[in-house]
Design a protein around this motif. Sequence first.
Motif, PDB file in Angstrom:
ATOM      1  N   THR A 125       0.851  -1.189   0.000  1.00 13.57           N
ATOM      2  CA  THR A 125       0.000   0.000   0.000  1.00 13.57           C
ATOM      3  C   THR A 125       0.882   1.232   0.000  1.00 13.57           C
ATOM      4  N   SER A 126       0.553   2.207  -0.781  1.00 12.52           N
ATOM      5  CA  SER A 126       1.444   3.331  -1.023  1.00 12.52           C
ATOM      6  C   SER A 126       1.715   4.175   0.195  1.00 12.52           C
ATOM      7  N   ASP A 127       0.799   4.187   1.195  1.00  9.56           N
ATOM      8  CA  ASP A 127       0.991   5.074   2.341  1.00  9.56           C
ATOM      9  C   ASP A 127       1.460   4.336   3.581  1.00  9.56           C
ATOM     10  N   GLN A 128       1.940   3.074   3.433  1.00 14.80           N
ATOM     11  CA  GLN A 128       2.293   2.262   4.594  1.00 14.80           C
ATOM     12  C   GLN A 128       3.347   2.929   5.467  1.00 14.80           C
ATOM     13  N   HIS A 129       4.388   3.480   4.824  1.00 16.68           N
ATOM     14  CA  HIS A 129       5.461   4.109   5.590  1.00 16.68           C
ATOM     15  C   HIS A 129       5.550   5.611   5.307  1.00 16.68           C
ATOM     16  N   ALA A 130       4.552   6.148   4.619  1.00 14.60           N
ATOM     17  CA  ALA A 130       4.646   7.533   4.154  1.00 14.60           C
ATOM     18  C   ALA A 130       4.827   8.518   5.289  1.00 14.60           C
ATOM     19  N   GLU A 131       4.234   8.241   6.442  1.00  9.71           N
ATOM     20  CA  GLU A 131       4.276   9.201   7.538  1.00  9.71           C
ATOM     21  C   GLU A 131       5.455   8.985   8.484  1.00  9.71           C
ATOM     22  N   SER A 132       6.193   7.895   8.316  1.00  9.56           N
ATOM     23  CA  SER A 132       7.274   7.593   9.255  1.00  9.56           C
ATOM     24  C   SER A 132       8.447   8.561   9.102  1.00  9.56           C
ATOM     25  N   GLU A 158       3.937   6.915  22.389  1.00 14.14           N
ATOM     26  CA  GLU A 158       4.387   8.297  22.262  1.00 14.14           C
ATOM     27  C   GLU A 158       5.120   8.516  20.937  1.00 14.14           C
ATOM     28  N   ALA A 159       5.894   7.524  20.506  1.00 15.92           N
ATOM     29  CA  ALA A 159       6.604   7.643  19.233  1.00 15.92           C
ATOM     30  C   ALA A 159       5.622   7.719  18.071  1.00 15.92           C
ATOM     31  N   LYS A 160       4.572   6.921  18.139  1.00 16.94           N
ATOM     32  CA  LYS A 160       3.562   6.928  17.077  1.00 16.94           C
ATOM     33  C   LYS A 160       2.905   8.303  16.956  1.00 16.94           C
ATOM     34  N   LYS A 161       2.637   8.931  18.118  1.00 22.06           N
ATOM     35  CA  LYS A 161       2.045  10.270  18.108  1.00 22.06           C
ATOM     36  C   LYS A 161       2.923  11.268  17.352  1.00 22.06           C
ATOM     37  N   ASN A 162       4.231  11.030  17.417  1.00 21.35           N
ATOM     38  CA  ASN A 162       5.185  11.956  16.824  1.00 21.35           C
ATOM     39  C   ASN A 162       5.696  11.512  15.452  1.00 21.35           C
ATOM     40  N   GLY A 163       5.057  10.469  14.889  1.00 19.08           N
ATOM     41  CA  GLY A 163       5.386  10.056  13.533  1.00 19.08           C
ATOM     42  C   GLY A 163       6.560   9.112  13.392  1.00 19.08           C
ATOM     43  N   TYR A 164       6.982   8.469  14.478  1.00 17.59           N
ATOM     44  CA  TYR A 164       8.114   7.549  14.432  1.00 17.59           C
ATOM     45  C   TYR A 164       7.673   6.102  14.607  1.00 17.59           C
ATOM     46  N   ASP A 165       8.347   5.213  13.894  1.00 15.97           N
ATOM     47  CA  ASP A 165       8.195   3.787  14.130  1.00 15.97           C
ATOM     48  C   ASP A 165       9.053   3.412  15.339  1.00 15.97           C
ATOM     49  N   GLU A 183       8.370  10.242  28.436  1.00 17.00           N
ATOM     50  CA  GLU A 183       9.351  11.325  28.616  1.00 17.00           C
ATOM     51  C   GLU A 183      10.599  11.113  27.768  1.00 17.00           C
ATOM     52  N   VAL A 184      11.040   9.851  27.611  1.00 14.03           N
ATOM     53  CA  VAL A 184      12.255   9.627  26.830  1.00 14.03           C
ATOM     54  C   VAL A 184      12.004   9.924  25.352  1.00 14.03           C
ATOM     55  N   VAL A 185      10.794   9.663  24.855  1.00 11.25           N
ATOM     56  CA  VAL A 185      10.468  10.021  23.466  1.00 11.25           C
ATOM     57  C   VAL A 185      10.401  11.539  23.323  1.00 11.25           C
ATOM     58  N   MET A 229      12.500  14.095  20.867  1.00  9.05           N
ATOM     59  CA  MET A 229      11.909  15.109  20.000  1.00  9.05           C
ATOM     60  C   MET A 229      12.579  16.469  20.231  1.00  9.05           C
ATOM     61  N   ARG A 230      12.835  16.795  21.479  1.00 12.80           N
ATOM     62  CA  ARG A 230      13.532  18.054  21.791  1.00 12.80           C
ATOM     63  C   ARG A 230      14.952  18.039  21.213  1.00 12.80           C
ATOM     64  N   TYR A 231      15.622  16.898  21.382  1.00 14.05           N
ATOM     65  CA  TYR A 231      16.988  16.744  20.873  1.00 14.05           C
ATOM     66  C   TYR A 231      17.032  16.927  19.359  1.00 14.05           C
ATOM     67  N   SER A 232      16.045  16.316  18.671  1.00 15.33           N
ATOM     68  CA  SER A 232      16.025  16.377  17.207  1.00 15.33           C
ATOM     69  C   SER A 232      15.781  17.799  16.691  1.00 15.33           C
ATOM     70  N   LYS A 233      15.259  18.664  17.561  1.00 11.83           N
ATOM     71  CA  LYS A 233      15.046  20.068  17.194  1.00 11.83           C
ATOM     72  C   LYS A 233      16.230  20.944  17.588  1.00 11.83           C
ATOM     73  N   GLY A 234      17.273  20.309  18.121  1.00 10.75           N
ATOM     74  CA  GLY A 234      18.476  21.046  18.476  1.00 10.75           C
ATOM     75  C   GLY A 234      18.494  21.599  19.886  1.00 10.75           C
ATOM     76  N   GLU A 235      17.512  21.243  20.700  1.00 14.60           N
ATOM     77  CA  GLU A 235      17.484  21.731  22.081  1.00 14.60           C
ATOM     78  C   GLU A 235      18.558  21.046  22.922  1.00 14.60           C
TER      79      GLU A 235
END
Length: 317
Positions: free
Chosen positions: A21-28, A54-61, A280-282, A286-292
Amino acid sequence: MMKLRHILLASTLLLAACGKTSDQHAESKGTIAVSLLSLQNPFFKVIGDSIIAEAKKNGYDTLVVSADGDVARQSNQIKDFIVKDVAAIVLSPTDSKAIVTVIQEANAAAIPVFTVDVPCNEPGVKIATQVATDNFGGGKMAAEAMIEALQGQGGKIGVLDMKQVESCILRVKGFKEVLAAHNATAARKIEIVSELDCHGANDKGYKATEDMLQAQPDLVGIFAINDPGALGARGAIEKAGRTDKVVIIGFDGQPEGKQAIKEGKIYADPIQFPDKMGAEVVRAFMRYSKGEELPPQMLIPTSLYRKADGAADASLK
């Protein structure tokens, strides 16, 4: 580097999805890989489930595996994560010293490493941040519960520890600090006469407690570094016919531990909040990935859970 990795990983996943399916991993946005101490322990299962949610909420597998208390297994899992070029690695170290080399490999691969529940405070490694219970503070709380349970009587007690795990070392350290302060002024001192490794397991806690009771027949209390160890201790005390002589302080607040507290089998637990730790670890990633810039550690306080709390707990029988 982080953004480039995410773009490359997303591209790889999209190519792999051809014919599906074309959208299986599209959002990851990538994969957060997790190696926990043991998924046989309900506490770590809650952490893992919370990370996934929590990872799913933020678009991560997520890729969550169990080290089963085996440092070689965990090392191989982390090496596999590095080969997969995951976005982040989260682990609860089975052995904080022995795992250093493979964490350094992740550091060299520019993959951020986070610890959850069990810290790694060894030199030569870079940990983005450590999310954990305030284990030292929880250990102090456990000692206060032991003092309360013994009602000024003092006596000989044992400790069921787990010396290879940093979080458990901190619990015992906090426990001893409060006892030392208590004994400095108390008319009747509380003396630790035995310290045995329970490996954080029910069967090992049972055997260690049997050994303690044989060597110290006048034991009046046991502090166990987690609920499985405390429940094992309870089994040995019941077998020895000493349930009215020895008080048990556990640690964790797993459902089985809380049930035992409600039934008067364990006096109290400093309880942890594994769901908060996982989320909290997720969020930290997310903060780390934004450069915080993250603090070296994020500690979640414990709360003392007694029989009255068990009686009011709707989740128990």
